[in-house]
Design an enzyme around this catalytic site. Structure first.
Site, PDB file in Angstrom:
ATOM      1  CG  HIS A  54      -0.386  -0.029   2.541  1.00 25.67           C
ATOM      2  ND1 HIS A  54       0.342  -1.093   3.027  1.00 25.67           N
ATOM      3  CD2 HIS A  54      -0.429   0.891   3.555  1.00 25.67           C
ATOM      4  CE1 HIS A  54       0.721  -0.842   4.276  1.00 25.67           C
ATOM      5  NE2 HIS A  54       0.269   0.355   4.607  1.00 25.67           N
ATOM      6  CG  HIS A  56      -0.059   4.197   4.696  1.00 27.27           C
ATOM      7  ND1 HIS A  56      -0.769   3.450   5.609  1.00 27.27           N
ATOM      8  CD2 HIS A  56      -0.949   5.115   4.198  1.00 27.27           C
ATOM      9  CE1 HIS A  56      -2.018   3.893   5.663  1.00 27.27           C
ATOM     10  NE2 HIS A  56      -2.154   4.894   4.826  1.00 27.27           N
TER      11      HIS A  56
END
Length: 282
Positions: A54, A56
């Site tokens: 992901h 982040h």
């Protein structure tokens, strides 16, 4: 298939998966490029691709630098917000790296574009591996930053929970002790939780990772996978599995952080008056 577990940042894990016959390698969540490339050199392998769970920063921040340092590097992920993305993947898409096969498993909730990666080698006696990012942790699950309890329930039961029980779980963070302290609050009579927590504390004291676990183990002590069990339902006051999960996540989000132990060197410095000059009023 050999998995190198690499501790980075405060409590993150990135992984280097090595195809031993070709000495090609794939990284998962390459947050710290310098550290990753040190291990690539030490293992004498060629880094072919990065799989990002992901967007982040603590999972994806190394992508641009790696792409610059390794021309032709392929960067896979499911979210346009992932830096240096070259290949956008979809649910159940399969990738091949030599003998290593990868199935992409879309698990939106922690982020709307979260992808887990299930890896195996045909004909290998070794158990398959799941790189679960911030969806499934040892003893816990990720926060619902961009999704719902319904999504996480689907992720944990129908997508990840349906994988072979011997699957090794390699997650994105070392938060096992804290997760299991919460699991013990949920199920104070669960002897398996108690044993796993004692083991995890020992690993923590020795500065050793608690990954991987296995899916089979997770179903015995991870409350987020045990939403149909009576003690977990009793703790939440709910019986509908999605509502149990939703309540568990709220309770976990509010779970008291353990008190930080004072740094022993700092305490000695105070005892010896070494900080006095800095504490005196001008």
């Amino acid at each position: 298939m050999k998995v190198k577990v690499i501790s980075v940042l405060e409590d993150n894990y990135m992984y280097l998966v090595i195809e031993e016959s070709t000495r090609d390698a794939v990284a998962v969540d390459a947050a710290v490029p310098k550290r990753l490339l040190e291990i690539v050199r030490k293992e004498d392998v060629v880094l072919r691709a990065v799989l990002t769970t992901h967007h982040h920063w603590d999972h994806a921040r190394g992508n641009e630098e790696l792409a610059r340092l390794c021309p032709g590097l392929r960067v896979y992920g499911a979210d346009e917000r992932i830096g240096a993305l070259t290949h956008k993947v979809t649910h159940n898409q399969e990738l091949t790296f030599g003998a290593i096969r990868v199935r992409c498993l879309f698990t939106p909730c922690h982020t709307s574009g979260h992808m887990c990666y299930f890896m195996w080698e045909d004909g290998s006696p070794d158990a398959p591996a799941l790189f679960s990012g911030d969806t499934l942790f040892v003893g816990g699950c990720g926060k619902f930053f961009e999704g719902t309890a319904e999504q996480m329930y689907t992720n944990l039961t129908q997508i990840l929970g349906a994988l072979p029980k011997e699957t090794k779980v390699f997650c994105g963070h070392e938060c096992t002790v804290r997760n299991l302290k919460f699991a013990l609050k949920v199920e104070p009579e669960n002897e398996i939780v108690k044993k796993k927590l004692a083991w995890a504390k020992q690993r923590d004291d020795e500065d050793l990772p608690t990954v991987p676990s296995t899916l089979q183990e997770e179903f015995l002590y991870n409350p987020f996978l045990r939403v149909t069990e009576e003690p977990v339902q009793k703790f939440t006051g709910k019986t509908d599995p999605v509502e149990v999960l939703r309540t568990l996540r709220t309770e976990k989000d509010n779970f008291k952080k353990p008190k930080e132990r004072p740094n022993p060197q700092a305490m000695l410095a105070f005892d010896w008056g070494l900080f006095s000059p800095f504490l005196e009023k001008k």
